[in-house]
Design a protein around this motif. Structure first.
Motif, PDB file in Angstrom:
ATOM      1  N   MET A   1      -4.186   4.517   0.067  1.00  0.00           N
ATOM      2  CA  MET A   1      -4.237   3.123   0.497  1.00  0.00           C
ATOM      3  C   MET A   1      -3.200   2.866   1.591  1.00  0.00           C
TER       4      MET A   1
ATOM      5  N   ALA B   1       7.348  -4.177   5.454  1.00  0.00           N
ATOM      6  CA  ALA B   1       7.141  -4.345   4.017  1.00  0.00           C
ATOM      7  C   ALA B   1       7.956  -3.329   3.220  1.00  0.00           C
TER       8      ALA B   1
ATOM      9  N   ILE C   1       8.115   0.083   3.689  1.00  0.00           N
ATOM     10  CA  ILE C   1       7.594   1.441   3.543  1.00  0.00           C
ATOM     11  C   ILE C   1       7.944   2.237   4.786  1.00  0.00           C
TER      12      ILE C   1
ATOM     13  N   MET D   1      -0.861  -5.573  -2.767  1.00  0.00           N
ATOM     14  CA  MET D   1      -0.322  -4.470  -3.573  1.00  0.00           C
ATOM     15  C   MET D   1       0.589  -3.557  -2.747  1.00  0.00           C
ATOM     16  N   ALA D   2       0.262  -3.373  -1.456  1.00  0.00           N
ATOM     17  CA  ALA D   2       1.019  -2.413  -0.639  1.00  0.00           C
ATOM     18  C   ALA D   2       2.525  -2.695  -0.638  1.00  0.00           C
ATOM     19  N   PRO D   3       2.966  -3.939  -0.380  1.00  0.00           N
ATOM     20  CA  PRO D   3       4.418  -4.172  -0.420  1.00  0.00           C
ATOM     21  C   PRO D   3       5.006  -4.008  -1.820  1.00  0.00           C
TER      22      PRO D   3
ATOM     23  N   PHE E   1       4.261  -1.670  -3.872  1.00  0.00           N
ATOM     24  CA  PHE E   1       4.606  -0.254  -4.036  1.00  0.00           C
ATOM     25  C   PHE E   1       5.971   0.032  -3.412  1.00  0.00           C
ATOM     26  N   ALA E   2       6.222  -0.594  -2.264  1.00  0.00           N
ATOM     27  CA  ALA E   2       7.522  -0.397  -1.621  1.00  0.00           C
ATOM     28  C   ALA E   2       8.637  -0.894  -2.523  1.00  0.00           C
TER      29      ALA E   2
END
Lengths: 401, 257
Positions: free
Chosen positions: A223, A238, A240, B106-108, B110-111
């Motif tokens: 993803m 964000a 990452i 959801m992506a942030p 995970f960070a």
């Protein structure tokens, strides 16, 4: 099951069944019919389907998910092939050590090339990968001749050490005695099916790495790679760090390519520098785009499509054309053959180029998009009898794919 | 000012930023107090967005430093700054248009949970139920729960902004930077967003907000800094700032507001 959703498990099982049954359904025409030349169920071609399927699957992890277009993946293919042939020369004809080495070596190469190339994105990334691949190709031709045997290509000689070679061991590639180029032929009526050891070996590996790539596509990692494709910057804000994600994707896809290259040498125990040439890198790009980059099945279908038609079209020569168009009046016949002949045989790439243009302009999603369009039209035609069918159509269009 | 006993989260210390000969920011000193909403207003070209970009690491200051909770932010990469607890909503919505709304949020997360990199290519996205539940919960808060499975690219501009807000909120940042969070929204959407931001304020999240809409500024801000020509010309409580003649001249008077 196996960490997959029910839908994906079904998908995987379908792929396994199709792969294992390939020698049967690629042989649709009986030997006696004039269409038998269009059969594709012979070992050499089926092996190539599986091997280029692996190659493009790995390429798709990089290009399909992140959108980073590598123009140098053939370098890893070549590294894989050289690794396997070297293991033949040093140990024996067992393919396993070579394949392990192929994956490790291509991984190391990819780590290095990826580390440098990923400092740039877009066209600059593509050019850097292309430059590395062409460098590898030229090095293999010249400087590294002791390792690659230069122009002649690398192969096994009688005076090679082959330290593990025992009396009576096979003198062609094998897996613990299972010789790759052995086949069982089964005749059913007029049909002859060939079940080849090499094909099943590559097919089983292809299924395993297909499963791995399905897991990658469905993981948080996958993803995040998809998010990199559309807005890499946003991911950085964000929290990452996108660099190691990109590098990991690059290395994984390089290892797939190395495995594919290794398998090429596992089927045919020799290799040459031309395997690293840019045309081979370009071919995998064509496969991915023709089939539909970013989807699971698309690039594999693209690989099968290109390898099949390359094979069929190369077989068609003038005499075959005269056979086909023999029913036409003489003048017309010569004209038609004059028009068609540049596109077949040696001219197959001309057809491929035209086809590629048509796909990119009208079906940017490739074969998969075309198939979905056809399915959609079919559903709409039959879909007036209830809301239930519409529901399933919309669920097919969900972004999760 | 007796800021010593207050808990200051962010210090902007004598920051200058020049682009060629242009002084975009000069002598900027700011102290952001924990739990407060600090608005930065000013006419176009005053340097508001440049200031935010310096804080999140998109630009590095020509001189001076930004200190967050005792850590110097200057020279850190954007992902490192985010990992320290600073999240940002952009002026034009910055989203992942190819992913679903739920995946965008959801992506942030995970960070936040796994750090800036985790080799998680064998775990299944479907089984990340903790992150999925939280994302769904926050989408509920911003009013996008029903649209969680649509392509984010298909959302309206106002919805994209709310989704981006959700992308920040899921990280529970210590400092939230909002660059015109209601630009391009209808009056109704603006009011919903104000209500939402007030709700976050009750949870004690510190915010810096850049805004043109005075209605938004005066309903949210505890403190306002006025930026003009790259300098802070006034700072104080909303009422003080509103009645400051310098501000009226530079901003409120000069423009039609």
């Amino acid at each position: 099951m196996l960490g997959l959703s029910r839908k994906d498990t079904g998908f995987l099982i379908a792929v396994i069944c199709l792969t294992l049954a390939t020698p049967i359904f690629l042989q649709p025409f009986p030997e006696t019919s004039s269409l038998a030349q269009f059969n594709a169920g012979y070992p050499d071609l089926m092996q190539r389907f599986a091997i280029y399927g692996i190659f493009v699957m790995g390429f798709n992890i990089l290009f399909g998910l992140t959108g980073y277009l590598s123009f140098g993946h053939a370098a890893f293919l070549g590294v894989g092939s050289y690794s396997v042939v070297w293991m033949y020369k040093l140990l024996d004809y067992n393919v396993l050590p070579g394949l392990v080495l192929a994956v490790i070596m291509s991984g190391i190469f990819a780590l290095f090339i990826g580390f440098v190339s990923l400092r740039r994105s877009g066209i600059y990334f593509s050019i850097l990968t292309l430059a590395f691949a062409q460098m590898s190709y030229n090095l293999a031709y010249s400087v590294f001749t002791p390792l690659t045997n230069g122009e002649t290509g690398l192969q096994v000689y009688l005076n090679d050490p082959q330290v593990l070679m025992s009396e009576g061991a096979p003198t062609s590639p094998h897996l613990f005695g299972l010789v790759m180029n052995e086949s069982a032929k089964v005749a059913v009526g007029d049909w002859i099916f060939t079940f080849n050891v090499g094909y099943y070996f590559t097919a089983i590996i292809a299924i395993l790495v297909f499963y791995l790539s399905l897991r990658i596509f469905r993981s948080p990692f996958g993803m995040i790679l998809r998010a990199i494709k559309t807005n890499r910057n946003r991911l950085n804000y964000a929290g990452i760090n996108t660099k190691p994600y990109m590098l990991t994707a690059f290395v994984i896809s390089g290892m797939y390519a190395g495995l594919a290259g290794g398998l090429l040498a596992a089927m045919d125990p020799l290799t040459g520098a031309q395997r690293m040439q840019w045309t081979a890198s370009g071919e995998v790009v064509l496969m991915a785009i023709l089939g539909g980059a970013g989807t699971m099945m698309g690039p594999i279908l693209g690989a099968g499509f290109i390898k099949y038609f390359e094979n069929i079209f190369s077989k068609i020569n003038e005499s075959v054309l005269h056979q086909w168009f023999g029913w036409m009046p003489d003048g017309v016949q010569d004209f038609v053959i004059g028009v068609v002949s540049p596109f077949v045989g040696e001219g197959w790439h001309l057809t491929l180029g035209l086809l590629f243009m048509v796909v990119v302009i009208f079906l940017p999603g490739g074969i998969v998009q075309g198939a979905l369009l056809v399915v959609g039209m079919f559903r709409r035609r039959n879909g007036h009898d209830g809301p239930k069918k519409q529901e399933s159509a919309s669920s097919a269009a969900q972004p999760a794919e | 000012m007796s800021t010593t006993e207050k808990n200051i989260v962010l210090h902007v210390d004598d920051v200058h930023k020049t682009f060629g000969g242009l002084h975009a920011l000069a002598d900027i000193d700011l102290q952001i107090e924990e739990g407060k909403t600090h608005a930065i207003i000013g006419p176009n070209g005053a340097g508001k967005s440049t200031l935010l970009n310096v804080v999140v690491g998109r630009l590095s200051p020509t001189r001076g430093a930004v200190v967050f909770n005792g850590e110097v932010l200057t020279g850190k990469a954007p992902h490192q700054i985010n990992q320290l607890g600073i999240a940002r909503v952009f002026q034009t919505p910055e989203i992942f248009p190819d992913l679903s709304v739920l995946q965008n949020v959801m992506a942030p997360a995970f960070a936040k949970r796994d750090g800036s990199f985790k080799l998680n290519f064998l775990s299944s996205l479907e089984r990340q139920t903790d992150i999925r539940d939280e994302a769904e919960h926050i989408l509920h808060d911003v009013g996008l729960y029903e649209r969680r499975n649509t392509h984010a690219g298909a959302l309206s501009r106002g919805d994209k902004r709310r989704m981006e807000l959700a992308m920040c909120l899921i990280q529970h940042p210590r400092l939230l930077l909002l660059d015109e969070p209601t630009a391009g929204m209808s009056r109704h959407d603006t009011n919903t967003t104000i209500a939402l931001l007030q709700k976050i304020k009750e949870r004690g999240m510190t915010k810096i907000i850049i805004e043109h809409d005075m209605h938004v500024v005066f309903s949210l801000a505890d403190r306002i800094s006025v930026l003009a020509g790259g300098r802070i010309i006034a700072e104080g409580e909303p009422e003080e700032v509103r009645s400051n003649p310098k501000v009226q001249e530079a901003y409120l008077g000069g423009a039609h507001l």
